[in-house]
Scaffold this active site. Structure first.
Site, PDB file in Angstrom:
ATOM      1  N   ARG A 118       0.790  -1.273  -0.118  1.00  0.00           N
ATOM      2  CA  ARG A 118      -0.125  -0.052  -0.029  1.00  0.00           C
ATOM      3  C   ARG A 118       0.739   1.242   0.068  1.00  0.00           C
ATOM      4  NH1 ARG A 118      -2.972  -3.171   3.690  1.00  0.00           N
ATOM      5  NH2 ARG A 118      -4.646  -4.142   2.738  1.00  0.00           N
ATOM      6  N   LYS A 140       3.274  11.472 -10.890  1.00  0.00           N
ATOM      7  CA  LYS A 140       2.240  10.593 -11.663  1.00  0.00           C
ATOM      8  C   LYS A 140       3.137   9.461 -12.033  1.00  0.00           C
ATOM      9  CE  LYS A 140      -0.876  13.679 -14.149  1.00  0.00           C
ATOM     10  NZ  LYS A 140      -1.013  14.452 -15.501  1.00  0.00           N
ATOM     11  N   GLU A 182       9.183  18.601 -24.652  1.00  0.00           N
ATOM     12  CA  GLU A 182       8.475  18.768 -23.229  1.00  0.00           C
ATOM     13  C   GLU A 182       8.809  20.191 -22.639  1.00  0.00           C
ATOM     14  OE1 GLU A 182       6.011  17.158 -22.146  1.00  0.00           O
ATOM     15  OE2 GLU A 182       6.334  14.926 -22.478  1.00  0.00           O
ATOM     16  N   LYS A 224       7.192  23.249 -13.422  1.00  0.00           N
ATOM     17  CA  LYS A 224       6.277  22.034 -12.890  1.00  0.00           C
ATOM     18  C   LYS A 224       6.116  21.838 -11.596  1.00  0.00           C
ATOM     19  CE  LYS A 224       5.200  17.236 -13.760  1.00  0.00           C
ATOM     20  NZ  LYS A 224       5.257  16.080 -14.822  1.00  0.00           N
ATOM     21  N   GLU A 234      -4.406  17.007 -10.251  1.00  0.00           N
ATOM     22  CA  GLU A 234      -5.019  17.532 -11.859  1.00  0.00           C
ATOM     23  C   GLU A 234      -6.492  17.668 -11.577  1.00  0.00           C
ATOM     24  OE1 GLU A 234      -2.776  15.997 -14.985  1.00  0.00           O
ATOM     25  OE2 GLU A 234      -4.864  16.024 -16.086  1.00  0.00           O
ATOM     26  N   ARG A 238      -3.095  21.748 -13.571  1.00  0.00           N
ATOM     27  CA  ARG A 238      -2.350  20.553 -14.044  1.00  0.00           C
ATOM     28  C   ARG A 238      -2.376  20.282 -15.438  1.00  0.00           C
ATOM     29  NH1 ARG A 238       0.894  15.903 -10.488  1.00  0.00           N
ATOM     30  NH2 ARG A 238       2.117  15.337 -12.162  1.00  0.00           N
ATOM     31  N   ASN A 242      -0.513  18.897 -20.119  1.00  0.00           N
ATOM     32  CA  ASN A 242      -0.901  17.799 -21.050  1.00  0.00           C
ATOM     33  C   ASN A 242      -0.987  18.397 -22.508  1.00  0.00           C
ATOM     34  OD1 ASN A 242      -0.529  15.730 -19.401  1.00  0.00           O
ATOM     35  ND2 ASN A 242      -2.950  16.165 -18.605  1.00  0.00           N
ATOM     36  N   HIS A 245      -0.877  16.411 -25.676  1.00  0.00           N
ATOM     37  CA  HIS A 245      -0.754  14.830 -25.197  1.00  0.00           C
ATOM     38  C   HIS A 245      -1.947  14.113 -25.658  1.00  0.00           C
ATOM     39  CE1 HIS A 245       2.765  16.250 -22.784  1.00  0.00           C
ATOM     40  NE2 HIS A 245       2.809  15.269 -22.226  1.00  0.00           N
ATOM     41  N   HIS A 249      -1.001  11.012 -27.438  1.00  0.00           N
ATOM     42  CA  HIS A 249      -1.350   9.848 -26.920  1.00  0.00           C
ATOM     43  C   HIS A 249      -2.019   8.762 -28.070  1.00  0.00           C
ATOM     44  CE1 HIS A 249      -0.926  11.045 -22.207  1.00  0.00           C
ATOM     45  NE2 HIS A 249       0.109  10.812 -22.933  1.00  0.00           N
ATOM     46  N   HIS A 262       7.880   9.463 -27.147  1.00  0.00           N
ATOM     47  CA  HIS A 262       6.614  10.171 -26.459  1.00  0.00           C
ATOM     48  C   HIS A 262       6.734  11.648 -26.694  1.00  0.00           C
ATOM     49  CE1 HIS A 262       4.006  11.847 -23.458  1.00  0.00           C
ATOM     50  NE2 HIS A 262       4.662  12.489 -23.143  1.00  0.00           N
TER      51      HIS A 262
HETATM   52  P1  NAD Z   1      12.611   6.037 -21.829  1.00  0.00           P
HETATM   53  O1  NAD Z   1      12.509   6.002 -20.561  1.00  0.00           O
HETATM   54  O2  NAD Z   1      12.150   5.054 -22.627  1.00  0.00           O
HETATM   55  O3  NAD Z   1      14.149   6.449 -22.377  1.00  0.00           O
HETATM   56  C1  NAD Z   1      14.365   6.519 -23.574  1.00  0.00           C
HETATM   57  C2  NAD Z   1      15.741   5.802 -24.131  1.00  0.00           C
HETATM   58  O4  NAD Z   1      16.895   6.146 -23.341  1.00  0.00           O
HETATM   59  C3  NAD Z   1      15.623   4.335 -23.506  1.00  0.00           C
HETATM   60  O5  NAD Z   1      16.171   3.386 -24.354  1.00  0.00           O
HETATM   61  C4  NAD Z   1      16.484   4.251 -22.067  1.00  0.00           C
HETATM   62  O6  NAD Z   1      17.028   3.156 -21.930  1.00  0.00           O
HETATM   63  C5  NAD Z   1      17.432   5.203 -22.775  1.00  0.00           C
HETATM   64  N1  NAD Z   1      18.208   5.944 -21.826  1.00  0.00           N
HETATM   65  C6  NAD Z   1      17.751   6.233 -20.492  1.00  0.00           C
HETATM   66  N2  NAD Z   1      18.890   7.085 -20.117  1.00  0.00           N
HETATM   67  C7  NAD Z   1      19.821   7.012 -20.720  1.00  0.00           C
HETATM   68  C8  NAD Z   1      21.109   7.645 -20.774  1.00  0.00           C
HETATM   69  N3  NAD Z   1      21.493   8.448 -19.911  1.00  0.00           N
HETATM   70  N4  NAD Z   1      21.970   7.507 -21.489  1.00  0.00           N
HETATM   71  C9  NAD Z   1      21.752   6.542 -22.753  1.00  0.00           C
HETATM   72  N5  NAD Z   1      20.568   5.932 -22.900  1.00  0.00           N
HETATM   73  C10 NAD Z   1      19.593   6.343 -21.816  1.00  0.00           C
HETATM   74  O7  NAD Z   1      11.808   7.529 -22.443  1.00  0.00           O
HETATM   75  P2  NAD Z   1      11.892   8.904 -21.857  1.00  0.00           P
HETATM   76  O8  NAD Z   1      11.699   9.740 -22.908  1.00  0.00           O
HETATM   77  O9  NAD Z   1      12.630   9.199 -20.907  1.00  0.00           O
HETATM   78  O10 NAD Z   1      10.162   8.801 -21.090  1.00  0.00           O
HETATM   79  C11 NAD Z   1       9.014   8.637 -21.591  1.00  0.00           C
HETATM   80  C12 NAD Z   1       8.170   7.983 -20.851  1.00  0.00           C
HETATM   81  O11 NAD Z   1       7.709   8.950 -19.813  1.00  0.00           O
HETATM   82  C13 NAD Z   1       6.668   7.572 -21.473  1.00  0.00           C
HETATM   83  O12 NAD Z   1       6.472   6.383 -20.960  1.00  0.00           O
HETATM   84  C14 NAD Z   1       5.751   8.831 -21.025  1.00  0.00           C
HETATM   85  O13 NAD Z   1       4.496   8.388 -20.968  1.00  0.00           O
HETATM   86  C15 NAD Z   1       6.591   9.072 -19.716  1.00  0.00           C
HETATM   87  N6  NAD Z   1       5.989  10.459 -19.073  1.00  0.00           N
HETATM   88  C16 NAD Z   1       5.550  10.499 -17.719  1.00  0.00           C
HETATM   89  C17 NAD Z   1       5.058  11.635 -17.201  1.00  0.00           C
HETATM   90  C18 NAD Z   1       4.891  11.780 -15.859  1.00  0.00           C
HETATM   91  O14 NAD Z   1       4.601  12.810 -15.490  1.00  0.00           O
HETATM   92  N7  NAD Z   1       4.834  10.821 -15.089  1.00  0.00           N
HETATM   93  C19 NAD Z   1       5.428  12.667 -18.195  1.00  0.00           C
HETATM   94  C20 NAD Z   1       6.225  12.829 -19.321  1.00  0.00           C
HETATM   95  C21 NAD Z   1       6.076  11.395 -19.857  1.00  0.00           C
HETATM   96  N1  GLY Z   2       3.457  15.399 -17.609  1.00  0.00           N
HETATM   97  C1  GLY Z   2       2.165  15.777 -17.220  1.00  0.00           C
HETATM   98  C2  GLY Z   2       1.913  16.075 -15.656  1.00  0.00           C
HETATM   99  O1  GLY Z   2       2.934  15.596 -14.923  1.00  0.00           O
HETATM  100  O2  GLY Z   2       0.979  16.383 -15.245  1.00  0.00           O
END
Ligand code: NAD
Ligand code: GLY
Length: 359
Positions: A118, A140, A182, A224, A234, A238, A242, A245, A249, A262
């Protein structure tokens, strides 16, 4: 090194940004409460940075899990495998999960931390620009469902975010650009001056210049952190984060979460939102052009995937979390630097935009 705070009362936490932070063996000391530390990373990041993190945990009971790499693994099976690791190692409620990697790792590990017994503590060690400017901050967490992105998740704040800008040097150009999408978003929704700075300095970011990267990470996190402090779950403001997005998405879901990154999908989505904002009479005709130019200079796409149709968009957009009373709500731009959440756009306007981009 610079520190910002996400102000959430008892759940407030620092975002620490600096070059080489992971090299300091004591960097995690202030943030670890219990004895058990579970570092979860992936097969690409582990060979690069896991040793540094493990060195800082030598006085802890350390468990490491290395996941396969990719958005397609941000799913239930991966989540289950983290629970298996935690249970097989009899981890207690005082364990701290540590997410070392990009947004995929941060989202899935954060969700595992939200659920395990939990809720246990977790730390974000983001290693992509996208994660450092966005996903690691704000709590998130989620996994994808075949029917929609991030559909199953929870709000669960980390206890700290440590962003080592040195880790960005091993990113490839495409991964850097997806993070820049972003960053541009913050300029568009909240800060015209920051957008103008990006227009002046985008090439410095693309050259991985340290001071430019540190500046945009801090500016993005400052925006942020303010938004999250105002509206953690949100209920209002917040949702503006998006921008692009809802369209984006749909692109990610329609392409099976594997061909499009993304930030790339968000870039096209921001363009579509800008076009619609112009149709609403809010943006002048030259403003979508300014946005397009910056996205193109940042090596980001501005056209939808080949073969993706308006019905494909609508099918996936209808599942978006921002649908309210059967109406797809969209984040649009009043001007560069100010966004608004809209559901009362004229009938047919969304179809017009989709037709323009898919036709
Ligand atoms: P990712 O986590 O897939 O990383 C991108 C690539 O880079 C991967 O292949 C990873 O292994 C590699 N990598 C990571 N760090 C590295 C480094 N230092 N050197 C070399 N390679 C490296 O993608 P991302 O763009 O970091 O994140 C995208 C994800 O984030 C999506 O799933 C999206 O939905 C999510 N997201 C979440 C939020 C949130 O608020 N939680 C906001 C925006 C995006
Ligand atoms: N990336 C959108 C949020 O964190 O709300």
């Amino acid at each position: 090194m610079a520190t910002l705070n996400v102000e959430l009362g008892k759940r407030s936490y620092p975002i620490v940004v600096g070059n080489g932070l992971l090299r300091d063996e004591a960097f995690l000391d202030p943030y670890l409460a219990g004895e058990e530390a579970v570092v979860v990373t992936n097969e690409s990041v582990a060979p690069l940075y896991l040793d540094r993190v493990a060195a800082s945990l030598k006085d802890h009971r350390l468990i490491c899990q290395v996941l396969p790499d990719g958005e397609q693994f941000k799913n239930f099976e991966t989540l289950q495998s983290i629970f298996d690791t935690l249970l097989e190692n009899r981890c207690s409620r005082s364990a701290t999960l540590i997410a070392l990697g990009g947004g995929v790792i941060g989202d899935v590990v954060g969700f595992a931390a939200a659920c395990y017994q939990r809720g246990v503590a977790f730390i974000q060690l983001p290693t992509t620009l996208l994660a450092q400017v966005d996903s690691a901050v704000g709590g998130k967490t989620a996994v994808n469902h075949p029917c929609g992105k991030n559909m199953i998740g929870a709000f669960h704040q980390p206890t700290c975010v440590v962003s080592d800008t040195e880790t960005l040097r091993t990113l490839d150009q495409r991964q850097l650009s997806t993070g820049i999408a972003e960053v541009i978003k913050y300029g568009l929704i909240r800060d015209a001056g920051f957008f103008a700075w990006l227009e002046e300095n985008i090439e410095r970011l693309l050259r991985f210049e340290d001071d430019a990267l540190e500046f945009v990470i801090l500016e993005s996190c400052r925006h942020k952190a303010q938004v999250v402090a105002n509206d953690e779950k949100e209920a209002g403001e917040r949702a503006l984060l998006n921008l692009g997005h809802t369209f984006g998405h749909a692109i990610e879901a329609a392409t099976g979460y594997c061909n499009w990154l993304h930030g790339e999908a968000v870039a096209v989505g921001m363009m579509m939102a800008a076009t619609m904002s112009q149709k609403m009479g809010w943006l002048d005709p030259e403003e979508p052009e300014r946005i397009r130019e910056l996205l193109v200079r940042a090596n980001l796409p501005v056209k939808v995937p080949d073969g993706m149709s308006a019905p494909d968009f609508l099918k996936h957009m209808a599942l978006d979390k921002k649908v309210s009373h059967g109406r797809i709500r969209l984040v649009l731009l009043k001007r560069i630097g100010a966004a608004i959440l809209v559901s009362d756009y004229p009938d047919g306007m969304l179809d017009e935009v989709l037709a323009e981009y898919t036709g």
